[in-house]
Design a protein around this motif. Structure first.
Motif, PDB file in Angstrom:
ATOM      1  N   ALA A   6      37.588 111.214  -2.747  1.00 47.62           N
ATOM      2  CA  ALA A   6      37.999 109.935  -3.335  1.00 47.62           C
ATOM      3  C   ALA A   6      37.660 108.752  -2.439  1.00 47.62           C
ATOM      4  CB  ALA A   6      39.497 109.946  -3.610  1.00 47.62           C
ATOM      5  N   GLN A 177      42.120 104.770  -3.815  1.00 49.96           N
ATOM      6  CA  GLN A 177      41.423 105.256  -5.017  1.00 49.96           C
ATOM      7  C   GLN A 177      42.055 106.517  -5.598  1.00 49.96           C
ATOM      8  OE1 GLN A 177      40.099 104.644  -1.973  1.00 49.96           O
ATOM      9  NE2 GLN A 177      37.906 104.239  -2.080  1.00 49.96           N
ATOM     10  N   ASN A 178      42.872 107.209  -4.808  1.00 51.16           N
ATOM     11  CA  ASN A 178      43.504 108.444  -5.269  1.00 51.16           C
ATOM     12  C   ASN A 178      44.841 108.194  -5.954  1.00 51.16           C
ATOM     13  OD1 ASN A 178      44.606 107.572  -2.819  1.00 51.16           O
ATOM     14  ND2 ASN A 178      45.267 109.620  -2.246  1.00 51.16           N
ATOM     15  N   ARG A 179      45.205 106.932  -6.114  1.00 53.46           N
ATOM     16  CA  ARG A 179      46.466 106.591  -6.759  1.00 53.46           C
ATOM     17  C   ARG A 179      46.203 105.957  -8.118  1.00 53.46           C
ATOM     18  NH1 ARG A 179      50.890 106.816  -2.861  1.00 53.46           N
ATOM     19  NH2 ARG A 179      52.099 106.117  -4.658  1.00 53.46           N
ATOM     20  N   THR A 180      47.252 105.691  -8.869  1.00 50.47           N
ATOM     21  CA  THR A 180      47.093 105.073 -10.180  1.00 50.47           C
ATOM     22  C   THR A 180      46.670 103.619 -10.029  1.00 50.47           C
ATOM     23  OG1 THR A 180      49.377 104.293 -10.275  1.00 50.47           O
ATOM     24  CG2 THR A 180      48.941 106.540 -11.088  1.00 50.47           C
ATOM     25  N   ASP A 181      46.154 103.056 -11.111  1.00 53.96           N
ATOM     26  CA  ASP A 181      45.798 101.638 -11.097  1.00 53.96           C
ATOM     27  C   ASP A 181      47.015 100.783 -10.726  1.00 53.96           C
ATOM     28  OD1 ASP A 181      43.098 101.688 -11.674  1.00 53.96           O
ATOM     29  OD2 ASP A 181      43.404 101.665 -13.838  1.00 53.96           O
ATOM     30  N   ARG A 184      47.704 101.048  -6.930  1.00 51.49           N
ATOM     31  CA  ARG A 184      46.689 100.397  -6.118  1.00 51.49           C
ATOM     32  C   ARG A 184      46.761  98.881  -6.241  1.00 51.49           C
ATOM     33  NH1 ARG A 184      42.116  99.026  -7.896  1.00 51.49           N
ATOM     34  NH2 ARG A 184      42.216 100.506  -9.619  1.00 51.49           N
ATOM     35  N   ARG A 210      37.889 101.523  -7.568  1.00 50.30           N
ATOM     36  CA  ARG A 210      38.219 102.223  -8.815  1.00 50.30           C
ATOM     37  C   ARG A 210      38.855 103.553  -8.482  1.00 50.30           C
ATOM     38  NH1 ARG A 210      37.840  97.965 -10.200  1.00 50.30           N
ATOM     39  NH2 ARG A 210      36.515  96.969 -11.748  1.00 50.30           N
ATOM     40  N   ASN A 211      39.765 104.010  -9.319  1.00 54.93           N
ATOM     41  CA  ASN A 211      40.421 105.287  -9.096  1.00 54.93           C
ATOM     42  C   ASN A 211      39.430 106.429  -9.287  1.00 54.93           C
ATOM     43  OD1 ASN A 211      42.468 103.350 -10.642  1.00 54.93           O
ATOM     44  ND2 ASN A 211      43.564 104.468  -9.080  1.00 54.93           N
TER      45      ASN A 211
END
Length: 212
Positions: A6, A177-181, A184, A210-211
């Motif tokens: 990620a 990037q490894n989390r939800t929008d 982040r 971006r995720n």
């Protein structure tokens, strides 16, 4: 460098631009005397070789590179910032959140070669000075030729140039990037309220990420 997928950045132009923006790096080697590190400004020649070539110099009394044989690591640290859990929506709901640290970093691997020829040293210093004076936003940029020739000749005798053809380059953009929008964007928005340049740069990078 431990890099979960990620956070991996492998686009060469992006990696080169990060080096260009943060040219003051750390040159690390390991030899019979153990691990050594020197902190030096680099110049990147992006079109020399498949991955580019790095140039820098050290004081002649610094035997860091001259007695080293083998691969070297050059580290370029970009902006970094502490991320508070207060920016995550879940913190107000279930409190199962912890802090982290977001950052951008580039690692470059290659085998150093040294040079002491005055013409090559002058070319390196011309490029390094032009790069640094531009970053310093000088209205009338200083040039190497502004110094007397005999003074420069003495300076050349005191340094050793280093050329590192890049064999391998890797980047880590740890920006949530490894989390939800929502996580982040929330963390980036909170971070953007802080005044530091690094905080502002990381916040902007997080919002642009971006995720995965």
């Amino acid at each position: 460098m431990y890099t979960p997928r990620a956070f991996a950045e492998d686009r060469l132009p992006v990696l080169h631009e990060a080096i260009r923006r943060h040219p003051f790096g750390t040159l690390v080697t390991a030899g019979e005397g153990g691990i050594e590190a020197s902190h030096v400004p680099f110049v990147l020649a992006p079109d020399e070789g498949p991955y580019g070539t790095l140039y820098c110099h050290v004081a002649r009394g610094n035997d860091h590179v001259t007695r080293h044989v083998g691969e070297a690591l050059s580290i370029f640290a970009g902006p970094h910032a502490y991320i508070s859990p207060n920016g995550y929506p879940g913190k107000a709901e279930h409190h199962r959140e912890v802090p982290t640290w977001n950052y951008i970093a580039v690692h470059v691997y290659g085998h150093p070669e040294t040079f002491t020829e005055p013409t090559l040293l002058r070319a390196l210093l011309d490029r390094l000075t032009a790069q640094s004076e531009k970053d310093a936003a000088q209205a009338l940029p200083w040039q190497v030729g502004d110094a007397p020739a005999e003074y420069l000749a003495a300076m050349y005798r005191g340094i050793v140039g280093i050329r590192i053809a890049i064999d391998r380059i890797e980047g880590k953009w740890k920006l949530g990037q490894n989390r939800t929008d929502a996580d982040r964007i929330g963390a980036a928005t909170l971070l953007a309220e802080r005044p530091g340049d690094d905080e502002q740069a990381v916040a902007a990078a997080m919002l642009a990420a971006r995720n995965v």
